[in-house]
Motif scaffolding. Structure first.
Motif: not given
Lengths: 287, 329
Positions: B150-165
């Motif tokens: 679940w933490m992986a999902g959050i991290v992926a969502f914020f840093f991967g999808v929202k911020l796109g870093w």
């Protein structure tokens, strides 16, 4: 009347007036109510097509909809039921087994029997939990709630056994235990009446921690598709979200809300535990 | 080597034997007919007939007595002959494991070590500072309560999808080929960061909580009280408390490695990261039992070795064990 009751149950009084316990208990009760009554708040079944897909949370769909138009709230509350049920049963089994092993090993501390029990415990401690569970679950074609609970508890009991053993070791040389021994009471009765009854609050806290651990293990198995074969579970909701690229599509309500409920529940249980710790230990109570 | 290590070694050896035995027993207890399901899977492949025969001889040998089967199974363990994978036919299971294990170690080792160090430091500060304690503890509890995936999902969502870093799938971009070139290494680190960060975050909470409790416990002990009555600074008391509190944390590391590796399995699934965990799930979903058994044994061995290393470290940092070792007491 009331003051007399509290005097008798001093521990309970300190527990229920502890801020952390009140805070945690409120959240835990709320989550359990959600699991019990949640399914009545929704007109859909968890497998139903409920409306347009890919919808963020709204008054019609509290947690939005999945990509294929299922209601996430419905799936979450039904899943929560299943996950909590597995967690409670597994936590209970693990606590009982762990306590039994811990009491016996502690009571016979230093003997060969103790060494053997502890060796067995240490083996189960080092074996990687989830990997073992995957292997077991993978070969069981049909898994119900009880089977799941047993699978999870297999790897959950060892640390309880270790903790209870060390507590028993410190209790077993008390004078009242020696008195029981001289009176030739049988071991079961000594363990039950002299040792277990003095560790009730400790065992209760152990149970809460076990429940936390078994729920995390359960939800991880469910996420890998190795949960109960019928029905829905929290882990399964999130597995679907990941498999359907819910994260890439930015559908946080699908991939994140179900787990958030679980993480909040477990955090609340931790709070209860620290609060109880303070309430049961007079030394910490003054702080 | 002393009683300490000998006892541990015996436990690890028995655990290993148990793991091999589980590998041996479970397919034999399996409901349904494993041979029929294997037959249907191999029937369409070229040269499948011979491979299948080899596999069955290796794994089942059902016409031999059970103890003979068991001995043969051990022989294949010692020769590292885990059979041939069904998903990536006809690659030997050992080759797949060798390829995947790099990804596990590159994520797990830094995540475990860094989170242990940072978590202990932060926990020590929380234990001596009431204000900071109240502000940070709920956060640490929350981290420790989060399922890894679940933490992986959050991290992926914020840093991967929202911020796109950061990219959120795979171990390297689809256009780059593995090799010792700067562009590939950068690409690798770029993909490596989020799985690493997830593992780091969840563990951080647990270490911080543990150290905080240890420090509070140490602060109520007589030597701390004496020190503060002598006017020692908070920092100095914390330092001494830390040295005492760090020992149980090392033991805790040994106890938790199994669980951390389990969490890594689910994190790899979220990030589609091609480590052992991802492979293990592929094996389960495709009923590739040879691969499943090989990976299970590898993971168990990894965890046992890690435990042993922690035991040795413990021996060197605990003055009591160290002194009894050199017989100076």
């Amino acid at each position: 009347m009331l003051t007399e009751f509290w005097k008798k149950h001093e521990n309970l009084y300190y527990a229920l007036t502890n801020k952390k316990v009140i805070f945690g208990l409120t959240i835990v009760i709320f989550v359990f109510l959600l699991a019990v009554f949640g399914p009545m708040l929704t007109p859909y079944e968890y497998g139903d097509y409920a409306g347009e897909g890919y919808m963020p949370p709204s008054s019609q769909h509290f947690f939005g909809t999945t990509i294929d138009g299922k209601d996430v709230f419905t799936r979450t509350v039904y899943g929560l039921r299943s996950t909590l049920l597995v967690g409670v049963i597994a936590g209970t089994i693990a606590t009982l087994v762990g306590c039994a092993v811990g009491f016996l090993a502690g009571y016979y501390g230093g003997t060969l029997f103790d060494e053997l029990l502890m060796m067995m415990t240490n083996i189960f401690v080092v074996i990687p939990q989830l990997a073992l569970l995957i292997v077991i679950a993978a070969f069981l074609e049909v898994r119900g709630v009880v089977v799941m609970a047993v699978i999870v508890s297999i790897t959950a009991w060892p640390w309880t056994a270790r903790a209870v053993r060390s507590q028993t070791l410190s209790l077993k040389n008390q004078e009242y235990v020696s008195l029981s021994k001289i009176s030739s009471l049988n071991v079961g009765r000594i363990l039950r009446e002299d040792i277990a009854s003095n560790m009730f609050s400790y065992v209760f806290m152990v149970f809460i921690q076990q429940f936390n651990g078994t729920m995390l293990a359960t939800v991880q198995l469910e996420f890998l598709g190795l949960g109960p074969t019928k029905g829905i579970s929290l882990g399964l909701v999130m597995q679907n979200a990941v498999n359907w690229n819910g994260i890439q599509l930015g559908m946080w309500w699908w991939a994140i809300i179900p787990g958030l409920i679980l993480a909040v529940l477990i955090t609340a249980l931790y709070f209860i535990n620290t609060g109880l710790d303070a309430a049961f230990n007079p030394r910490l109570r003054e702080m | 080597m002393g009683k300490y290590l000998r006892k541990k070694l015996i436990v690890y050896l028995i655990t290993f034997v148990l793991a091999v035995t589980i590998n041996f027993i479970i397919p034999r207890l399996m409901p349904g007919d494993p041979i029929q399901s294997l037959l249907s899977r191999f029937s369409g492949m070229e040269g499948g007939r011979e491979i299948l025969e080899n596999q069955l001889t290796l794994l089942f040998n059902l016409n031999q007595p059970l103890w003979q089967q068991y001995l043969n199974f051990w022989k294949s363990v010692f020769t590292l002959d885990f059979g041939i994978s069904i998903i990536q036919f006809p690659t030997p299971v050992l080759d797949i494991i060798k390829r995947a294990i790099v990804y596990d170690l590159s994520v797990l080792l830094p995540a475990i070590i860094l989170s242990w160090i940072v978590g202990n430091k932060l926990g020590a500060y929380s234990g001596t500072d009431k204000k900071m304690d109240n502000a940070t503890m709920p956060f640490f509890y929350f981290l420790a309560s989060s399922p890894y995936f679940w933490m992986a999902g959050i991290v992926a969502f914020f840093f991967g999808v929202k911020l796109g870093w950061f990219p959120i799938s795979g171990a390297y971009g689809s256009t780059s080929t593995p090799g010792f070139r700067l562009s590939f290494i950068l690409d690798f680190i770029h993909h490596w960061f989020l799985p690493f960060f997830t593992m780091f975050l969840v563990q951080l909470g647990g270490w911080a909580i543990g150290m905080r409790n240890m420090i509070i416990y140490e602060r109520s002990s007589n030597y701390s009280k004496y020190m503060s009555s002598l006017g020692a600074s908070d920092g100095l008391i914390r330092q001494y408390g830390f040295r005492n509190g760090v020992l149980p944390q090392v033991t805790g590391l040994a106890l938790r490695i199994g669980r951390i590796v389990g969490g890594a399995i689910t994190v790899q699934v979220v990030f589609n990261y091609p480590g052992l965990g991802r492979m293990m799930l592929d094996a389960v979903q495709n009923q590739d039992y040879f691969l499943l058994q090989g990976i299970f044994l590898t993971i168990v061995t990894m965890v046992l070795v890690a435990n042993f290393i922690v035991d040795i470290i413990y021996m060197f940092i605990d003055p009591r064990v160290r002194l009894s070792f050199t017989e100076e007491v």
